[in-house]
Design a protein around this motif. Sequence first.
Motif, short mmCIF file in Angstrom:
data_model
loop_
_atom_site.label_atom_id
_atom_site.label_comp_id
_atom_site.label_asym_id
_atom_site.label_seq_id
_atom_site.Cartn_x
_atom_site.Cartn_y
_atom_site.Cartn_z
N PHE A 73 37.76 43.89 34.94
CA PHE A 73 37.97 44.01 36.39
C PHE A 73 36.65 43.90 37.14
CE2 PHE A 73 42.25 46.52 36.40
CZ PHE A 73 42.90 45.39 35.94
N GLU A 74 35.61 44.48 36.61
CA GLU A 74 34.29 44.39 37.24
C GLU A 74 33.82 42.93 37.27
OE1 GLU A 74 31.56 46.04 39.53
OE2 GLU A 74 33.21 47.17 38.64
N HIS A 75 34.05 42.22 36.18
CA HIS A 75 33.72 40.78 36.12
C HIS A 75 34.49 40.03 37.21
CE1 HIS A 75 33.41 36.65 34.65
NE2 HIS A 75 34.73 36.61 34.64
N LEU A 76 35.79 40.32 37.34
CA LEU A 76 36.60 39.65 38.36
C LEU A 76 36.05 39.92 39.76
CD1 LEU A 76 40.26 40.30 37.14
CD2 LEU A 76 38.97 38.16 37.00
N LYS A 77 35.71 41.18 40.02
CA LYS A 77 35.18 41.55 41.35
C LYS A 77 33.91 40.77 41.67
CE LYS A 77 36.60 46.35 41.19
NZ LYS A 77 36.13 47.73 41.18
N ASN A 78 33.04 40.62 40.69
CA ASN A 78 31.75 39.98 40.91
C ASN A 78 31.78 38.46 40.88
OD1 ASN A 78 30.50 42.50 41.13
ND2 ASN A 78 30.18 42.63 38.93
N LYS A 79 32.77 37.88 40.23
CA LYS A 79 32.81 36.42 40.08
C LYS A 79 33.98 35.80 40.87
CE LYS A 79 29.52 36.24 36.94
NZ LYS A 79 28.18 36.14 37.36
N ILE A 80 35.18 36.11 40.49
CA ILE A 80 36.37 35.46 41.04
C ILE A 80 36.70 35.98 42.44
CG2 ILE A 80 38.81 34.92 40.64
CD1 ILE A 80 36.88 33.85 38.46
N LEU A 81 36.58 37.28 42.65
CA LEU A 81 37.01 37.92 43.90
C LEU A 81 35.87 38.24 44.85
CD1 LEU A 81 39.49 40.39 42.19
CD2 LEU A 81 40.11 38.32 43.44
N LYS A 82 34.70 37.70 44.62
CA LYS A 82 33.52 38.10 45.40
C LYS A 82 33.66 37.80 46.89
CE LYS A 82 30.97 33.94 44.38
NZ LYS A 82 30.17 33.29 43.41
N ASP A 83 34.46 36.80 47.27
CA ASP A 83 34.64 36.45 48.68
C ASP A 83 36.00 36.89 49.21
OD1 ASP A 83 32.14 35.20 48.69
OD2 ASP A 83 33.01 33.32 47.96
N PHE A 84 36.63 37.82 48.52
CA PHE A 84 37.98 38.28 48.89
C PHE A 84 38.02 39.78 48.73
CE2 PHE A 84 42.52 39.02 47.92
CZ PHE A 84 43.10 38.37 48.99
N ASP A 85 38.51 40.49 49.73
CA ASP A 85 38.50 41.95 49.61
C ASP A 85 39.87 42.61 49.75
OD1 ASP A 85 38.88 41.56 52.29
OD2 ASP A 85 37.17 42.75 52.95
N ASN A 86 40.93 41.82 49.86
CA ASN A 86 42.26 42.38 50.01
C ASN A 86 42.97 42.45 48.66
OD1 ASN A 86 44.52 43.46 51.22
ND2 ASN A 86 45.24 41.52 52.06
N PHE A 87 42.45 43.31 47.78
CA PHE A 87 43.03 43.43 46.44
C PHE A 87 42.91 44.85 45.93
CE2 PHE A 87 38.57 42.52 45.71
CZ PHE A 87 38.24 43.39 44.68
N ASP A 88 43.78 45.16 45.00
CA ASP A 88 43.73 46.41 44.23
C ASP A 88 43.82 46.04 42.77
OD1 ASP A 88 43.60 48.30 46.29
OD2 ASP A 88 45.78 48.42 46.48
N MET A 89 43.25 46.90 41.93
CA MET A 89 43.34 46.70 40.49
C MET A 89 43.95 47.96 39.89
SD MET A 89 39.75 44.83 39.72
CE MET A 89 39.52 43.14 40.22
N HIS A 90 44.89 47.76 38.98
CA HIS A 90 45.65 48.87 38.42
C HIS A 90 45.65 48.78 36.90
CE1 HIS A 90 47.46 49.15 42.49
NE2 HIS A 90 47.45 47.83 42.42
#
Length: 147
Positions: A73-90
């Motif tokens: 999830f940390e990898h996703l936040k830093n790479k894939i989702l870095k320009d998107f902030d409307n997400f949650d991880m469960h």
Amino acid sequence: MQTFSPKNILVPTDLSENAQKAIEYALSLAKAYGAKLHIYYVITDLQAALGYVPSLPLDKIEASMRQEAENYFEHLKNKILKDFDNFDMHIEVGDAPKKIVEFASTNDIDLIVMGAQGKSAFERFVFGSTTEKVLRMSKKPILVVKM
């Protein structure tokens, strides 16, 4: 005619490279529709799957699996989702297909996006797949991304 405009998109992951492709599809849909993206990982309940096995430290194995998911999830936040902030991880523990369908039902999910890997007919017969089980169980629309 009813228009499709999802506000909540669920993308279950198994932490694989193929699942990341499904996340990328879901992300593009979330951006296009202004939807919230829910990335969801289910740790297999080893106690339920294996029963009591005294020599296996199931709690340590589960903790390791949770740490692996948090790292992913940390990898996703830093790479894939870095320009998107409307997400949650469960992260939850249980039977993946059941938990995915439950989560979709209780969290107002409008669309589930899942990856599918090509398997032989024999493999599908013997093992099934999480995607196939969710397709059978869910009442929500599902987009299957073939890898």
